[in-house]
Design a protein around this motif. Structure first.
Motif, PDB file in Angstrom:
ATOM      1  N   ALA A   1       0.847  -1.052   0.042  1.00  0.00           N
ATOM      2  CA  ALA A   1       0.074  -0.047  -0.007  1.00  0.00           C
ATOM      3  C   ALA A   1       0.914   1.148  -0.175  1.00  0.00           C
TER       4      ALA A   1
ATOM      5  N   ASP B   1       5.433   4.658   3.933  1.00  0.00           N
ATOM      6  CA  ASP B   1       5.459   4.836   5.457  1.00  0.00           C
ATOM      7  C   ASP B   1       5.629   6.416   5.643  1.00  0.00           C
TER       8      ASP B   1
ATOM      9  N   THR C   1      10.674  -4.397   9.054  1.00  0.00           N
ATOM     10  CA  THR C   1       9.312  -4.511   8.873  1.00  0.00           C
ATOM     11  C   THR C   1       9.073  -5.317  10.361  1.00  0.00           C
TER      12      THR C   1
ATOM     13  N   GLU D   1       8.060  -3.298  13.103  1.00  0.00           N
ATOM     14  CA  GLU D   1       6.539  -3.118  13.223  1.00  0.00           C
ATOM     15  C   GLU D   1       5.920  -4.297  13.945  1.00  0.00           C
TER      16      GLU D   1
ATOM     17  N   SER E   1      18.622 -10.101   8.910  1.00  0.00           N
ATOM     18  CA  SER E   1      20.201 -10.650   9.067  1.00  0.00           C
ATOM     19  C   SER E   1      20.524 -10.856  10.505  1.00  0.00           C
TER      20      SER E   1
ATOM     21  N   VAL F   1      20.682 -11.929   4.060  1.00  0.00           N
ATOM     22  CA  VAL F   1      20.003 -13.397   3.728  1.00  0.00           C
ATOM     23  C   VAL F   1      20.212 -13.552   2.195  1.00  0.00           C
TER      24      VAL F   1
ATOM     25  N   GLU G   1       5.235  -8.683   1.603  1.00  0.00           N
ATOM     26  CA  GLU G   1       4.497  -7.635   1.993  1.00  0.00           C
ATOM     27  C   GLU G   1       5.398  -6.405   2.416  1.00  0.00           C
TER      28      GLU G   1
ATOM     29  N   THR H   1      12.953  -2.103   0.873  1.00  0.00           N
ATOM     30  CA  THR H   1      14.608  -2.589   0.911  1.00  0.00           C
ATOM     31  C   THR H   1      14.392  -3.999   0.284  1.00  0.00           C
TER      32      THR H   1
HETATM   33  N1  LIG Z   1       2.843   0.317   3.304  1.00  0.00           N
HETATM   34  C1  LIG Z   1       3.250  -1.018   3.080  1.00  0.00           C
HETATM   35  O1  LIG Z   1       2.723  -1.852   2.447  1.00  0.00           O
HETATM   36  C2  LIG Z   1       4.421  -1.387   3.845  1.00  0.00           C
HETATM   37  C3  LIG Z   1       4.736  -2.735   4.151  1.00  0.00           C
HETATM   38  C4  LIG Z   1       5.697  -3.409   4.793  1.00  0.00           C
HETATM   39  C5  LIG Z   1       6.591  -2.220   5.421  1.00  0.00           C
HETATM   40  N2  LIG Z   1       6.133  -0.986   5.250  1.00  0.00           N
HETATM   41  C6  LIG Z   1       7.107   0.185   5.814  1.00  0.00           C
HETATM   42  O2  LIG Z   1       8.482  -0.011   5.378  1.00  0.00           O
HETATM   43  C7  LIG Z   1       9.356   0.063   6.354  1.00  0.00           C
HETATM   44  C8  LIG Z   1      10.436  -0.911   6.443  1.00  0.00           C
HETATM   45  O3  LIG Z   1      10.999  -1.100   5.234  1.00  0.00           O
HETATM   46  P1  LIG Z   1      12.862  -1.079   4.962  1.00  0.00           P
HETATM   47  O4  LIG Z   1      12.947  -1.061   3.613  1.00  0.00           O
HETATM   48  O5  LIG Z   1      13.262   0.067   5.904  1.00  0.00           O
HETATM   49  O6  LIG Z   1      13.079  -2.453   5.832  1.00  0.00           O
HETATM   50  P2  LIG Z   1      12.553  -4.052   5.091  1.00  0.00           P
HETATM   51  O7  LIG Z   1      12.438  -4.135   3.734  1.00  0.00           O
HETATM   52  O8  LIG Z   1      11.432  -4.197   5.997  1.00  0.00           O
HETATM   53  O9  LIG Z   1      13.712  -4.830   5.645  1.00  0.00           O
HETATM   54  C9  LIG Z   1      15.063  -4.697   5.012  1.00  0.00           C
HETATM   55  C10 LIG Z   1      16.080  -5.138   5.903  1.00  0.00           C
HETATM   56  O10 LIG Z   1      16.056  -6.722   5.910  1.00  0.00           O
HETATM   57  C11 LIG Z   1      17.483  -7.370   5.990  1.00  0.00           C
HETATM   58  N3  LIG Z   1      17.614  -8.046   4.978  1.00  0.00           N
HETATM   59  C12 LIG Z   1      18.527  -9.321   5.188  1.00  0.00           C
HETATM   60  N4  LIG Z   1      18.679  -9.788   4.039  1.00  0.00           N
HETATM   61  C13 LIG Z   1      18.254  -8.842   3.055  1.00  0.00           C
HETATM   62  C14 LIG Z   1      18.282  -9.112   1.444  1.00  0.00           C
HETATM   63  N5  LIG Z   1      18.993 -10.092   0.828  1.00  0.00           N
HETATM   64  N6  LIG Z   1      17.781  -7.957   0.902  1.00  0.00           N
HETATM   65  C15 LIG Z   1      17.068  -6.990   1.774  1.00  0.00           C
HETATM   66  N7  LIG Z   1      16.962  -6.861   2.803  1.00  0.00           N
HETATM   67  C16 LIG Z   1      17.573  -8.109   3.293  1.00  0.00           C
HETATM   68  C17 LIG Z   1      18.497  -6.069   6.229  1.00  0.00           C
HETATM   69  O11 LIG Z   1      18.557  -5.946   7.386  1.00  0.00           O
HETATM   70  P3  LIG Z   1      20.221  -5.533   7.736  1.00  0.00           P
HETATM   71  O12 LIG Z   1      20.390  -4.178   7.136  1.00  0.00           O
HETATM   72  O13 LIG Z   1      20.131  -5.620   9.234  1.00  0.00           O
HETATM   73  O14 LIG Z   1      21.130  -6.353   7.040  1.00  0.00           O
HETATM   74  C18 LIG Z   1      17.591  -4.884   5.406  1.00  0.00           C
HETATM   75  O15 LIG Z   1      17.823  -3.507   6.291  1.00  0.00           O
HETATM   76  C19 LIG Z   1       8.667   0.495   7.468  1.00  0.00           C
HETATM   77  O16 LIG Z   1       8.491   1.978   7.744  1.00  0.00           O
HETATM   78  C20 LIG Z   1       7.272  -0.259   7.250  1.00  0.00           C
HETATM   79  O17 LIG Z   1       6.268   0.283   7.886  1.00  0.00           O
HETATM   80  C21 LIG Z   1       5.121  -0.565   4.454  1.00  0.00           C
END
Ligand SMILES: NC(=O)c1ccc[n+]([C@@H]2O[C@H](COP(=O)([O-])OP(=O)(O)OC[C@H]3O[C@@H](n4cnc5c(N)ncnc54)[C@H](OP(=O)(O)O)[C@@H]3O)[C@@H](O)[C@H]2O)c1
Length: 232
Positions: A13, A21, A55, A59, A90, A139, A159, A163
């Motif tokens: 979304a 977000d 996430t 979250e 990770s 990972v 979902e 990243t």
């Molecule tokens: N609106 C929506 O539909 C929705 C859905 C979900 C989340 N969100 C929002 O998105 C935000 C979080 O997103 P984000 O981008 O910060 O984090 P994310 O995509 O949830 O998680 C990324 C983390 O996963 C770990 N990871 C391990 N292996 C990986 C790989 N091969 N590739 C990528 N990541 C890997 C890494 O941690 P390390 O850096 O520790 O290695 C990376 O920082 C929050 O604000 C949440 O509320 C929104």
């Protein structure tokens, strides 16, 4: 030869300005009630729901099918009431009492790296999680999806967050993208977007083929895309 993996559907979304977000990164509400019904139906049609580490840790979502009717329909088809929950993290320093681990019934799978200690791994396994080590610093997503296929999963839903989505798109590991675009603007250069991480050049851009479009009464739009496989 590419080894088999499940069908991967990315669902998110986002606001009209492409944010997942606000800059606060606290999981601001974007989906409307109608959109939650759409997401719940997608979850019920999936074997597993996958989220990224941020996430998961920030979250701590339950990731369950909310509708009892949909859960019962799964059971009537001989499926577990809820799809499995999968975390790509990770350093899996989540608490055993976290919602991801405690809300159920659902199978809980964590793909992690040696950054997660053996002691913490034991704690997570005692809390009912299956913990698999795939990759060194981060990972290995290809290996994780291959492993999910070996476990019998054929259709998985990602979902977010941005990243993880960016990495799956960069590696060509996703098949469809379903987006709810809310009639909202969050703004903020640092707010998370649909595909974060380092970004792509114009030549590397992921190409999409529109499969469908729905206009919601709440002013939101749902777009369904096929992700065109890169020939490069
Ligand atoms: N609106 C929506 O539909 C929705 C859905 C979900 C989340 N969100 C929002 O998105 C935000 C979080 O997103 P984000 O981008 O910060 O984090 P994310 O995509 O949830 O998680 C990324 C983390 O996963 C770990 N990871 C391990 N292996 C990986 C790989 N091969 N590739 C990528 N990541 C890997 C890494 O941690 P390390 O850096 O520790 O290695 C990376 O920082 C929050 O604000 C949440 O509320 C929104």
């Amino acid at each position: 030869m590419t080894l088999p993996r499940p069908f991967v559907l990315i669902n998110a979304a986002m606001t009209a300005d492409g944010k997942l977000d606000t800059v606060a990164r606290r999981g601001a509400q974007i989906s409307s009630e109608d959109d939650w019904q759409r997401v719940d139906a997608l979850r019920a049609a999936s074997d597993a729901i996958i989220i990224g580490g941020r996430t998961l840790l920030d979250e701590d979502p339950r990731l369950l099918v909310k509708s009892a009717e949909r859960r019962n329909a799964r059971a009537a088809r001989g499926l577990p009431k809820n799809p499995a929950k999968v975390g790509i993290v990770s350093l899996a320093d989540l608490r055993p009492e976290s919602r991801f681990l405690s809300a159920g019934p659902a199978r809980r799978i964590l793909y992690t790296t040696p950054r997660t200690s053996i002691t913490q791994t034991r704690r997570l396994e005692e809390a009912g999680a299956e913990v698999y080590f795939m990759g060194s610093e981060r990972v290995d997503l290809t290996a994780a999806l291959r492993h999910l296929h070996e476990l019998g999963f054929r259709r998985v839903m990602v979902e977010g967050g941005g990243t993880l989505i960016a990495e799956l798109l960069r590696l060509g590991l996703a098949d469809e993208l379903h987006l709810y675009i809310a009639p909202l603007i969050f703004g903020g250069a640092d707010a998370p977007t649909l595909a974060d991480a380092g970004g792509m050049s114009r030549d590397e851009a992921v190409r999409l083929k529109r499969l469908g479009l729905d206009l919601f009464d709440d002013g939101g739009i749902v777009v369904r895309y096929e992700i065109i496989k890169s020939t490069k």
